[in-house]
Design an enzyme around this catalytic site. Sequence first.
Site, mmCIF file in Angstrom:
data_model
loop_
_atom_site.group_PDB
_atom_site.id
_atom_site.type_symbol
_atom_site.label_atom_id
_atom_site.label_comp_id
_atom_site.label_asym_id
_atom_site.label_seq_id
_atom_site.Cartn_x
_atom_site.Cartn_y
_atom_site.Cartn_z
ATOM 1 N N ASP A 1 0.433 6.128 -2.473
ATOM 2 C CA ASP A 1 0.703 6.031 -3.976
ATOM 3 C C ASP A 1 0.720 4.600 -4.229
ATOM 4 O O ASP A 1 0.820 3.867 -3.374
ATOM 5 C CB ASP A 1 1.898 6.712 -4.336
ATOM 6 C CG ASP A 1 1.867 8.118 -4.339
ATOM 7 O OD1 ASP A 1 0.969 8.803 -4.381
ATOM 8 O OD2 ASP A 1 3.125 8.756 -4.530
ATOM 9 N N ARG A 2 0.226 4.313 -5.628
ATOM 10 C CA ARG A 2 0.057 2.873 -5.821
ATOM 11 C C ARG A 2 1.365 2.159 -5.694
ATOM 12 O O ARG A 2 1.233 0.936 -5.298
ATOM 13 C CB ARG A 2 -0.269 2.761 -7.531
ATOM 14 C CG ARG A 2 -0.370 1.594 -8.031
ATOM 15 C CD ARG A 2 -0.980 1.498 -9.200
ATOM 16 N NE ARG A 2 -0.388 2.053 -10.358
ATOM 17 C CZ ARG A 2 0.701 1.373 -11.110
ATOM 18 N NH1 ARG A 2 0.926 0.219 -10.989
ATOM 19 N NH2 ARG A 2 1.439 1.871 -12.108
#
EC number: 5.4.99.-
Length: 547
Positions: free
Chosen positions: A276-277
């Site tokens: 995930d970012r």
Amino acid sequence: MVMWLGGRGWLGVLGHWRCDLRRPSFARTWSGFKGPMAETLSTQVGTAGGLRAPHQQNGDAGGDARVEPSPGSPKPAGREVEPAPVGGEYPSAAAPGPGKRKKRRGATGERVVPPPKKRRTGVSFGDEHFKETSYYFEGGLRKVRPYYFDFQTYCKGRWVGHSLLHVFSTEFRAQPLAYYEAAVQAGRLHLNEKPVQDLNIVLKDNDFLRNTVHRHEPPVTAEPIRLLAENEDVVVVDKPSSIPVHPCGRFRHNTVIFILGKEHQLKELHPLHRLDRLTSGVLMFAKTAAVSERIHEQVRDRQLEKEYVCRVEGEFPTEEVTCKEPILVVSYKVGVCRVDTRGKPCETVFQRLSYNGQSSVVRCRPLTGRTHQIRVHLQFLGHPILNDPIYNSVAWGPSRGRGGRIPKTDEELLRDLVAEHQAKQSLDVLDLCEGDLSSGLTDSTAPSSELGKDSLEELAAAAQKMEEVAEAAPQKLDTIALAPEKAVETDVMNQEADSLCAECRLVRQDPLPKDLVMFLHALRYKGPGFEYFSPMPAWAQDDWQKD
């Protein structure tokens, strides 16, 4: 590969992509991930495009079309052919690509445009893409200078026989029609490479649509991407929090793929797993498609071991805890999941490493690979990640989702989550923009406060004037014989303001670098013949105390 386009579609102003592979378009490329897709809508002019695979986003895989901008339009920094939709809860703006439907050719009066050539699998980003714009650093943040960009698509089947005006008013409602009229007058919209003169033009099968937009990207941490290992097969890096792996949503240049290509000359890389970012840590890339397929085969055979570390609320149990609660995606658009019996089977093993009297450091071993699996399971156990902006939110109710207790409907939950981050001016955490919310709240035909009917001619004239200046700039540069690198820098600077760009008229407060960090870190990846580690982050040290 089947691909699709976000809600803002070829206009590039109506939506943005998820960047953490929550969408099944990404999941389909990873073993065992399938499902419907949803789009996002945005008022941000010049943002986001399509996706193609874990290693190819923003529609570049859709083809290799090479078209020149028409006179009177700003020189675009990039071009993208939007991919075909695979369904979802929001309208898509792309047509099935080559091989997805029978093409009609030779009919009298038919506007026929050859389909784009299909690129090979892999990340097809090169120097022409990397030179679209440049970085600068400020306040501990990496920033991207705004730039012009082309979004392209073939006419979607359901658009055939309808006017552009009808398509905009029914499917692209995040902007008032006044914007599209101004874009037409400014020469921004093209049909079969000819400037659109009238929005009442009726679309035909195989029509090719292009729009030039002014694109802004959110800042990310200025922390460098550290190289952990490199050999003939793979590149392994330590990804900082806040940087997406690949182009998606509003992010393109502020991604690991682009930073490695622009600053480390590492190109044509194939991401081998998801992060995930907001998650930091070990990130692996294959250098060739063959290596990528080999390691993905190992993933399918469950030969890989993944280990994460996080800091959670409260005193986590000392004994090993295994959570097998199924996880359901509540919204692909907002990127929210929860435990639900209708969800997909999941399993995560947790072991406490330390406790400082207020929070615990926990080792996590996900045995399946669902979206937000670690975060959702920790929330269910009553120990959400300490600074998780989604799963440790008051929007979940008094118990914050512990034991699956959520005293509200999914719609109410999403509304409250969005409202919380709107108030904090942190919609980027949800990979949303203000425009993603406006389509369901405003009448598409009503002029906005920033772009109304009365200002249409003034905006169009201003845009044309700016484009004339942009066209004249290269000639002046040639006259005074600037060095090539200075010419490129000056050209990029000329793109930084645009009269039709809503984002240019906004003043946004920069996030603090510490606000871009979530306490979840990919610590170790192990497979047949390899094992890679990332250093333990500072927040995971035994003596760490919250500020």
